[in-house]
Design a protein around this motif. Sequence first.
Motif, short mmCIF file in Angstrom:
data_model
loop_
_atom_site.label_atom_id
_atom_site.label_comp_id
_atom_site.label_asym_id
_atom_site.label_seq_id
_atom_site.Cartn_x
_atom_site.Cartn_y
_atom_site.Cartn_z
N VAL A 111 -11.53 59.59 30.11
CA VAL A 111 -10.77 60.55 30.92
C VAL A 111 -11.57 60.93 32.17
CG1 VAL A 111 -9.86 62.91 30.99
CG2 VAL A 111 -9.42 61.46 29.00
N ALA A 112 -12.85 61.22 31.99
CA ALA A 112 -13.67 61.60 33.14
C ALA A 112 -13.84 60.45 34.13
CB ALA A 112 -15.04 62.07 32.64
N GLU A 113 -13.90 59.22 33.61
CA GLU A 113 -14.11 58.06 34.48
C GLU A 113 -12.87 57.74 35.31
OE1 GLU A 113 -15.03 53.25 34.05
OE2 GLU A 113 -14.60 54.46 32.28
N ARG A 114 -11.67 57.92 34.74
CA ARG A 114 -10.47 57.37 35.38
C ARG A 114 -9.53 58.43 35.95
NH1 ARG A 114 -8.54 52.32 31.54
NH2 ARG A 114 -10.62 51.59 30.96
N THR A 115 -9.81 59.70 35.75
CA THR A 115 -8.94 60.76 36.26
C THR A 115 -9.76 61.78 37.04
OG1 THR A 115 -9.09 62.41 34.47
CG2 THR A 115 -7.67 60.50 34.07
N HIS A 116 -9.08 62.76 37.59
CA HIS A 116 -9.77 63.84 38.29
C HIS A 116 -10.25 64.92 37.34
CE1 HIS A 116 -5.54 64.99 37.83
NE2 HIS A 116 -5.94 66.25 37.88
N LEU A 117 -10.01 64.75 36.03
CA LEU A 117 -10.44 65.74 35.04
C LEU A 117 -11.90 65.53 34.67
CD1 LEU A 117 -7.37 65.64 32.58
CD2 LEU A 117 -7.69 67.06 34.62
N ASP A 118 -12.54 66.60 34.22
CA ASP A 118 -13.88 66.51 33.65
C ASP A 118 -13.78 66.24 32.16
OD1 ASP A 118 -15.10 67.13 36.10
OD2 ASP A 118 -14.89 69.29 35.73
N ALA A 119 -14.83 65.69 31.59
CA ALA A 119 -14.84 65.43 30.15
C ALA A 119 -14.59 66.71 29.36
CB ALA A 119 -16.17 64.80 29.75
N ALA A 120 -15.13 67.83 29.84
CA ALA A 120 -14.99 69.10 29.13
C ALA A 120 -13.55 69.61 29.16
CB ALA A 120 -15.93 70.13 29.72
N ASP A 121 -12.71 69.07 30.07
CA ASP A 121 -11.30 69.50 30.11
C ASP A 121 -10.53 69.01 28.88
OD1 ASP A 121 -11.50 70.85 32.53
OD2 ASP A 121 -11.13 69.03 33.70
N VAL A 122 -11.03 67.98 28.22
CA VAL A 122 -10.43 67.54 26.95
C VAL A 122 -11.02 68.41 25.86
CG1 VAL A 122 -10.11 65.62 25.36
CG2 VAL A 122 -10.18 65.20 27.83
N THR A 123 -10.28 69.42 25.45
CA THR A 123 -10.81 70.42 24.52
C THR A 123 -10.80 69.95 23.07
OG1 THR A 123 -8.63 71.46 24.36
CG2 THR A 123 -10.13 72.30 26.05
N GLU A 124 -9.87 69.02 22.72
CA GLU A 124 -9.83 68.48 21.36
C GLU A 124 -9.35 67.04 21.39
OE1 GLU A 124 -8.29 70.91 17.97
OE2 GLU A 124 -7.59 72.25 19.57
N VAL A 125 -9.92 66.23 20.52
CA VAL A 125 -9.41 64.89 20.25
C VAL A 125 -8.93 64.89 18.81
CG1 VAL A 125 -9.94 62.43 20.14
CG2 VAL A 125 -11.01 63.85 21.91
N LEU A 126 -7.62 64.83 18.64
CA LEU A 126 -7.01 65.02 17.32
C LEU A 126 -6.91 63.73 16.52
CD1 LEU A 126 -4.14 67.28 18.63
CD2 LEU A 126 -6.20 68.06 17.49
N TRP A 127 -6.73 62.60 17.22
CA TRP A 127 -6.56 61.30 16.58
C TRP A 127 -6.78 60.23 17.63
CZ3 TRP A 127 -2.62 57.83 18.09
CH2 TRP A 127 -2.52 56.67 17.32
N SER A 128 -7.33 59.10 17.24
CA SER A 128 -7.51 58.01 18.19
C SER A 128 -7.48 56.67 17.46
CB SER A 128 -8.84 58.16 18.94
OG SER A 128 -9.94 58.09 18.05
N SER A 129 -7.10 55.63 18.19
CA SER A 129 -6.99 54.30 17.61
C SER A 129 -7.09 53.28 18.73
CB SER A 129 -5.65 54.16 16.88
OG SER A 129 -5.48 52.86 16.34
N ASP A 130 -7.48 52.04 18.38
CA ASP A 130 -7.45 50.97 19.37
C ASP A 130 -6.60 49.83 18.83
OD1 ASP A 130 -9.44 50.21 17.42
OD2 ASP A 130 -10.06 48.64 18.80
N PHE A 131 -5.99 49.09 19.74
CA PHE A 131 -5.14 47.97 19.32
C PHE A 131 -4.97 46.99 20.48
CE2 PHE A 131 -2.22 50.63 21.58
CZ PHE A 131 -1.21 49.81 22.04
N ARG A 132 -4.51 45.80 20.14
CA ARG A 132 -4.13 44.80 21.14
C ARG A 132 -2.63 44.59 21.05
NH1 ARG A 132 -8.50 41.86 23.26
NH2 ARG A 132 -10.47 42.39 22.25
N PRO A 133 -1.89 44.81 22.12
CA PRO A 133 -0.43 44.65 22.08
C PRO A 133 -0.04 43.25 21.63
CG PRO A 133 -1.10 45.78 24.07
CD PRO A 133 -2.36 45.31 23.42
N ARG A 134 0.84 43.19 20.65
CA ARG A 134 1.22 41.93 20.03
C ARG A 134 2.71 41.95 19.73
NH1 ARG A 134 0.43 40.15 14.24
NH2 ARG A 134 0.46 37.87 14.25
N ALA A 135 3.32 40.79 19.75
CA ALA A 135 4.72 40.64 19.33
C ALA A 135 4.75 39.61 18.22
CB ALA A 135 5.59 40.20 20.50
N ALA A 136 5.21 39.99 17.05
CA ALA A 136 5.23 39.05 15.92
C ALA A 136 6.41 39.36 15.01
CB ALA A 136 3.92 39.14 15.14
N LEU A 137 6.96 38.31 14.43
CA LEU A 137 8.14 38.41 13.58
C LEU A 137 7.88 37.68 12.27
CD1 LEU A 137 11.21 39.27 13.54
CD2 LEU A 137 11.71 36.96 14.37
#
Length: 473
Positions: free
Chosen positions: A249-275
Amino acid sequence: MELNSVKETGVLIVGAGPSGLALACDLARRGVPALLIEQAPALFPGSRGKGIQPRTREVLDDLGVGDAVREHGGPAPVGMAWQNGERVGEHHMFRVAAPTDAEPYGEPWMMPQWRTQEILLARLRELGGDVAFSTALTGLGQDADGVTAQLSTGRVRASYLVAADGGRSTVRRVLGIAMTGETVDPAPMLVADVRVAETALDRLNWHMMNTDAGFITLCPLPGTADFQLVAQYKDGAPDTSADGVRAVVAERTHLDAADVTEVLWSSDFRPRAALADRFRDGRVFLTGDAAHVHSPAGGQGLNTSVQDAYNLGWKLGRVLSHGAPAALLDTYEQERRPIAAEVLGLSTRIHRGQQERGAAAQQLGLGYRGGPLSAGRAGVLEAGDRAPDGPTDGRRLFDVFRGPHFTLLAVGTDAELPEFATAAVRVHRTAAYEAYGKGLFLIRPDGYIGWAGEDMNGLAEYLAPLGLDLKRG
């Protein structure tokens, strides 16, 4: 359940995500015994599938949670592009249309996935059901009469099993059903639910910043104090820790890191389409992400999953409780797999910027024309079409359709109407209406036209495979 006991049920549902909960609700209102198990100790905590399309709103209304969805959600915020800390322009993220008599929901509704699941669980409990949490499937076998599942808490014998256990489905792996697809985008992505200082960022817009390192978006989630953060990583893997989220957030926006007061959940993924190569193996069915995995860009995954359950639920009910031939269940894959394939293509095109989030994304135009349960046409509609809403006798057609029954709808015709040998079909006559024209329409429990005609010719033959009969004089 005792570890060495054997519990019997009509349907065992594996996975308490959106499709599993929706199916459990549908079966409960039909009086079909079902056991819903979830390996985790609680419902999924993240906002992941946050967009509820108009067609899914109609489904949720029929399942009895329309008011709760309306109360806890809201329209999509208008997108706001930023550059160098300055606002540079607004744009609508989705097609927005005024509600009409035929289509009462004109735009997607935003609500975090965890809230959708909470609402469905509350409804399931109202109907007398529940979720068995901290209960894992460890093995399964099937024979001509049913499925035997080994759980971490004991054994279950069920007539049918439904895999609603996500993209990494244990059931699908045990059955050896392959997924065919592609990586939609090689760049990994970070998704997180965060809270931001009130003075740092407004909640009126869906904020978007595009940087050399990749884009980042912050979308306020209606009915909460949270934002959903999505960030693309062109190089390296996302850091899902709270400090990692604050850093991006601090790297890519005008916000400071401290402006993110809570991180409630996080995950990483690679977009995929599969059937999945097939949606059924004997007495086992795949639904939701266990059957199809989407890019989140089009807001289609959760919606398609809920509608899988809506299609399968009434068919299981007819077979298990009303004596319909088991062959009726063959139509689940025949109807839903082509829909999933179509929607996967849409999601991928939207992700790649090849198609806008227009009318097709709302899923109101999807249907089953030419399918195994579609016969005839009348007025302006063909069997397989979604049955439109509209006014009738001081109420709505959706009020007439709501519930687990079929509806024989006579529109603008004085044709003789039959009596049925079962309460599973209700008859309703209404005035001519442009969304239908004139004719007779048999509305399936999932809101699609199964049969249509100018008179009753062919109706009795259509009803037989559904376990339905006309009353004989």
